[in-house]
Design a protein around this motif. Structure first.
Motif, PDB file in Angstrom:
ATOM      1  N   GLU A  54      37.624  33.142  43.032  1.00  0.00           N
ATOM      2  CA  GLU A  54      36.564  34.139  42.863  1.00  0.00           C
ATOM      3  C   GLU A  54      37.097  35.566  42.826  1.00  0.00           C
ATOM      4  OE1 GLU A  54      33.166  33.537  42.396  1.00  0.00           O
ATOM      5  OE2 GLU A  54      33.965  31.534  42.077  1.00  0.00           O
ATOM      6  N   ALA A  55      38.304  35.777  43.340  1.00  0.00           N
ATOM      7  CA  ALA A  55      38.874  37.124  43.401  1.00  0.00           C
ATOM      8  C   ALA A  55      40.386  37.053  43.335  1.00  0.00           C
ATOM      9  CB  ALA A  55      38.438  37.816  44.688  1.00  0.00           C
ATOM     10  N   TYR A  74      40.386  42.507  41.990  1.00  0.00           N
ATOM     11  CA  TYR A  74      39.162  42.332  41.215  1.00  0.00           C
ATOM     12  C   TYR A  74      38.500  41.022  41.634  1.00  0.00           C
ATOM     13  CZ  TYR A  74      42.100  39.365  38.143  1.00  0.00           C
ATOM     14  OH  TYR A  74      42.946  38.412  37.633  1.00  0.00           O
ATOM     15  N   TRP A  75      37.181  40.982  41.493  1.00  0.00           N
ATOM     16  CA  TRP A  75      36.418  39.813  41.889  1.00  0.00           C
ATOM     17  C   TRP A  75      35.246  39.629  40.932  1.00  0.00           C
ATOM     18  CZ3 TRP A  75      37.324  44.214  44.596  1.00  0.00           C
ATOM     19  CH2 TRP A  75      36.269  45.094  44.745  1.00  0.00           C
ATOM     20  N   LYS A  76      34.760  38.395  40.887  1.00  0.00           N
ATOM     21  CA  LYS A  76      33.656  38.052  39.992  1.00  0.00           C
ATOM     22  C   LYS A  76      32.350  38.633  40.527  1.00  0.00           C
ATOM     23  CE  LYS A  76      35.738  33.794  38.322  1.00  0.00           C
ATOM     24  NZ  LYS A  76      35.635  32.331  38.211  1.00  0.00           N
ATOM     25  N   TYR A  85      34.001  41.392  36.111  1.00  0.00           N
ATOM     26  CA  TYR A  85      34.768  41.592  37.339  1.00  0.00           C
ATOM     27  C   TYR A  85      34.438  42.972  37.882  1.00  0.00           C
ATOM     28  CZ  TYR A  85      37.885  37.744  35.949  1.00  0.00           C
ATOM     29  OH  TYR A  85      38.400  36.535  35.583  1.00  0.00           O
ATOM     30  N   ALA A 112      43.920  40.913  35.020  1.00  0.00           N
ATOM     31  CA  ALA A 112      42.595  40.366  34.707  1.00  0.00           C
ATOM     32  C   ALA A 112      42.501  39.977  33.231  1.00  0.00           C
ATOM     33  CB  ALA A 112      41.505  41.378  35.060  1.00  0.00           C
ATOM     34  N   GLY A 116      42.378  36.271  33.581  1.00  0.00           N
ATOM     35  CA  GLY A 116      40.960  36.155  33.896  1.00  0.00           C
ATOM     36  C   GLY A 116      40.143  35.513  32.798  1.00  0.00           C
ATOM     37  N   ARG A 118      36.845  36.808  32.095  1.00  0.00           N
ATOM     38  CA  ARG A 118      35.733  37.717  31.800  1.00  0.00           C
ATOM     39  C   ARG A 118      36.211  38.821  30.881  1.00  0.00           C
ATOM     40  NH1 ARG A 118      31.669  37.027  36.731  1.00  0.00           N
ATOM     41  NH2 ARG A 118      32.105  34.808  36.961  1.00  0.00           N
ATOM     42  N   VAL A 121      35.462  44.814  33.196  1.00  0.00           N
ATOM     43  CA  VAL A 121      35.645  45.140  34.610  1.00  0.00           C
ATOM     44  C   VAL A 121      34.814  46.382  34.897  1.00  0.00           C
ATOM     45  CG1 VAL A 121      37.286  45.805  36.410  1.00  0.00           C
ATOM     46  CG2 VAL A 121      37.997  44.223  34.604  1.00  0.00           C
TER      47      VAL A 121
END
Length: 180
Positions: A54-55, A74-76, A85, A112, A116, A118, A121
């Motif tokens: 999740e991060a 960074y996290w969702k 993120y 990310a 990542g 996504r 950010v």
């Protein structure tokens, strides 16, 4: 000559990094210092969220320094009905003004983009946090306006919303210095 930085994945040994950032000066825009219990909870969350995917939290390490100078990660989350993120960072007072935050945030964004799932950010510095707002602008985030926010939970604040499109980083796939 600019100092080189590297990011290291957060480990169980990184509590001192949180402690160095838990001063009145460092937490002015974050609701003030946390209790020892709150720091332990944050440490456990960093480790659990990494394990759960999740991060991604990192220590920021400068070639010229023996200890980590700060943290970045960074996290969702969800923002404006999109899966994105959110990024956050902290560089201890003794190490500020040397470009570590901008280098670390740029490396974090590259991570990310590379690893990542996504496309964007976001960052939400308080509107009166000049340093963090300047950092967002200098690293390439786009200003999206002011918003109401709550941090810490139960504490309403006003923030600037900044957005970074990761697609520009995915084109070049520049090297990310992550030490395992």
């Amino acid at each position: 000559m600019t100092d080189q930085i590297s990011l290291k994945p957060w480990t169980g040994d990184d509590m001192p990094v949180l402690e160095r950032s838990n001063t009145p000066e460092m937490t002015t825009f974050l609701g003030g210092p946390e209790t020892g219990e709150q720091l332990l909870k944050r440490q456990a969350n960093f480790l659990r969220l990494w394990e759960d995917g999740e991060a991604r939290m990192f220590t920021v390490n400068a070639a010229s320094e023996e200890i980590p100078v700060g943290s970045v990660g960074y996290w969702k989350t969800k923002w404006a009905d999109a899966e994105v993120y959110e990024a956050g960072w902290s560089v201890a007072t003794a190490y500020q003004g040397r470009g570590f935050a901008s280098m670390a945030l740029a490396a974090c964004l590259q991570h990310a983009a590379t690893y990542g799932d996504r496309e964007q950010v976001v960052a939400f510095p308080r509107i009166d946090n000049r340093a963090s707002n300047s950092l967002c602008k200098s690293v390439g985030f786009c200003f999206r306006g002011e918003e109401d926010f709550e941090y810490p939970k139960g504490n309403p604040i006003r923030v600037n919303a900044w957005l970074y499109d990761l697609s520009s980083l995915r084109i070049g796939r520049a090297d990310v210095s992550i030490v395992r």
